[in-house]
Enzyme design. Sequence first.
Site, mmCIF file in Angstrom:
data_model
loop_
_atom_site.group_PDB
_atom_site.id
_atom_site.type_symbol
_atom_site.label_atom_id
_atom_site.label_comp_id
_atom_site.label_asym_id
_atom_site.label_seq_id
_atom_site.Cartn_x
_atom_site.Cartn_y
_atom_site.Cartn_z
ATOM 1 N N GLY A 1 -38.601 -27.213 -38.042
ATOM 2 C CA GLY A 1 -39.941 -27.509 -38.535
ATOM 3 C C GLY A 1 -41.028 -26.622 -37.967
ATOM 4 O O GLY A 1 -40.837 -25.931 -36.972
ATOM 5 N N CYS B 1 -32.122 -19.911 -31.130
ATOM 6 C CA CYS B 1 -33.320 -19.818 -31.947
ATOM 7 C C CYS B 1 -33.010 -19.421 -33.391
ATOM 8 O O CYS B 1 -32.293 -18.464 -33.628
ATOM 9 C CB CYS B 1 -34.229 -18.771 -31.314
ATOM 10 S SG CYS B 1 -35.819 -18.744 -32.051
ATOM 11 N N CYS C 1 -35.633 -28.190 -26.535
ATOM 12 C CA CYS C 1 -36.186 -27.596 -27.748
ATOM 13 C C CYS C 1 -36.138 -28.703 -28.798
ATOM 14 O O CYS C 1 -35.050 -29.163 -29.166
ATOM 15 C CB CYS C 1 -35.323 -26.400 -28.143
ATOM 16 S SG CYS C 1 -35.805 -25.666 -29.703
ATOM 17 N N CYS D 1 -38.091 -27.524 -43.249
ATOM 18 C CA CYS D 1 -39.322 -26.746 -43.046
ATOM 19 C C CYS D 1 -39.682 -26.058 -44.354
ATOM 20 O O CYS D 1 -38.816 -25.569 -45.069
ATOM 21 C CB CYS D 1 -39.116 -25.696 -41.948
ATOM 22 S SG CYS D 1 -40.613 -24.769 -41.582
ATOM 23 N N CYS E 1 -34.199 -17.714 -40.929
ATOM 24 C CA CYS E 1 -34.028 -19.003 -40.242
ATOM 25 C C CYS E 1 -33.225 -19.997 -41.079
ATOM 26 O O CYS E 1 -33.466 -20.157 -42.274
ATOM 27 C CB CYS E 1 -35.421 -19.570 -39.943
ATOM 28 S SG CYS E 1 -35.390 -21.265 -39.352
ATOM 29 N N ASN F 1 -30.051 -14.204 -33.726
ATOM 30 C CA ASN F 1 -28.797 -14.947 -33.757
ATOM 31 C C ASN F 1 -28.330 -15.060 -35.192
ATOM 32 O O ASN F 1 -29.017 -15.641 -36.028
ATOM 33 C CB ASN F 1 -29.020 -16.348 -33.177
ATOM 34 C CG ASN F 1 -29.448 -16.253 -31.732
ATOM 35 O OD1 ASN F 1 -28.757 -15.661 -30.908
ATOM 36 N ND2 ASN F 1 -30.620 -16.797 -31.433
ATOM 37 N N SER G 1 -44.854 -23.610 -30.788
ATOM 38 C CA SER G 1 -44.631 -22.322 -31.449
ATOM 39 C C SER G 1 -44.944 -22.447 -32.937
ATOM 40 O O SER G 1 -44.416 -23.318 -33.619
ATOM 41 C CB SER G 1 -43.168 -21.919 -31.253
ATOM 42 O OG SER G 1 -42.875 -20.804 -32.049
ATOM 43 N N SER H 1 -45.105 -16.876 -33.672
ATOM 44 C CA SER H 1 -43.878 -16.213 -34.081
ATOM 45 C C SER H 1 -44.268 -15.010 -34.955
ATOM 46 O O SER H 1 -44.499 -15.148 -36.144
ATOM 47 C CB SER H 1 -43.076 -17.253 -34.871
ATOM 48 O OG SER H 1 -41.790 -16.854 -35.037
ATOM 49 N N LEU H 2 -44.373 -13.855 -34.341
ATOM 50 C CA LEU H 2 -44.934 -12.675 -35.029
ATOM 51 C C LEU H 2 -43.850 -11.924 -35.807
ATOM 52 O O LEU H 2 -43.933 -11.737 -37.007
ATOM 53 C CB LEU H 2 -45.601 -11.770 -33.990
ATOM 54 C CG LEU H 2 -46.504 -10.675 -34.512
ATOM 55 C CD1 LEU H 2 -47.656 -11.220 -35.327
ATOM 56 C CD2 LEU H 2 -47.036 -9.822 -33.359
HETATM 57 S S1 SF4 Z 1 -38.640 -20.144 -38.138
HETATM 58 FE FE1 SF4 Z 1 -39.789 -22.050 -37.827
HETATM 59 S S2 SF4 Z 1 -41.432 -21.935 -39.350
HETATM 60 FE FE2 SF4 Z 1 -39.898 -20.431 -39.999
HETATM 61 S S3 SF4 Z 1 -38.577 -21.559 -41.459
HETATM 62 FE FE3 SF4 Z 1 -37.662 -21.730 -39.407
HETATM 63 S S4 SF4 Z 1 -38.413 -23.663 -38.616
HETATM 64 FE FE4 SF4 Z 1 -39.762 -23.084 -40.303
#
Ligand code: SF4
Length: 344
Positions: free
Chosen positions: A163, A336, A109, A116, A123, A294, A195, A218-219
């Site tokens: 990212g 993730c 990964c 990002c 996230c 997570n 993704s 990523s829905l």
């Molecule tokens: S899930 Fe992906 S697109 Fe969304 S903030 Fe995190 S790294 Fe960026």
Amino acid sequence: MSSDTNINLIGKNLQELEELCEKNNFPKFHGMQLFKWLYNKTNTSIKDMTNIPEKLKTVISHNYNINLIKVEQKFYSKEDDTIKYLFKTKDKRLIESVSMIDDSRHTLCISSQIGCSVDCSFCSTGKMGIIRNLDTGEIIEQIISIKHNRKKPITNIVFMGMGEPFLNYNNVIKACEILTSPAGFNLSTKRITISTSGILPKIERYINEKQKYKLAISLNASNNTMRNQLIPINKKWPIEDILNTIKKYQFNKYKPIMFEYVLINGINDSSNNAKELASLLKGIPCKINIIPYNTINNDYKRSKNIEIFINTLNKYKSNFRVLIRKNKGQDINAACGQLATNNE
Ligand code: SF4
């Protein structure tokens, strides 16, 4: 003397390596030899490149370099065969990549940006903001470095690290071309997954260019109100616009599109959400990858309704398959949504 001093060869494609040879008054075919050494044999020592003429080796040694990104730290999972790598870039920024081994499968990964800008509320990386894009070399260097370190052939690559890959589109696609070149890493296009959180203009470009890598969206929500809360760019590119674009692409059971759905307790995990999701995706041959959330440092929790959600989805499903992602490396924050360089 060339003016390219300190330019890294890693990240250059075949055409660029051929041009480099010609520019330095060597035949073009040495470009292919360099390409194979770098990406097929993943050899980063100029002196070991036996079929490269000594004079060209001298030119390369003086004017270019073949440097790998520096491994700053490694984190070993006690739960499974997962290692999280913390790399330091030349400008002393930190990025993370994860290597997961499961029998014969070795999945990396990898990161495409430092930080990002999309700022998904669930996230860790999003909390950092964006610092900069990684260049193609830095993307490839993560892979070479882990390959050298783990000594296990890499079978799959997923752009799901730090990212948003589609906000670094050119460098990511260039890296994918090197990864799938028969003279390079020689990976099948089916072994690479990109993704995206839903950068619509880039999804359209990807489709128009007929790129063959696997695409994952990523829905994470079954309606716009919920998705606006989780992924703020949804206000600009809402679900229906993404799905209408996806429907133009010739996905089929051999080349399905994947929708990822991070299941968060009390937010997007009710039976009604599952029904709504099934109805949204009706008529699209796809896979839905359910990802149990997570926990990071925020108010969201892992869903307690995973089984019911999946059963409901299966009950109302049309031509999609429901998968549940195994969580790897949770104990080292490698799962993730957990990647973020806290050390920074
Ligand atoms: S899930 Fe992906 S697109 Fe969304 S903030 Fe995190 S790294 Fe960026």
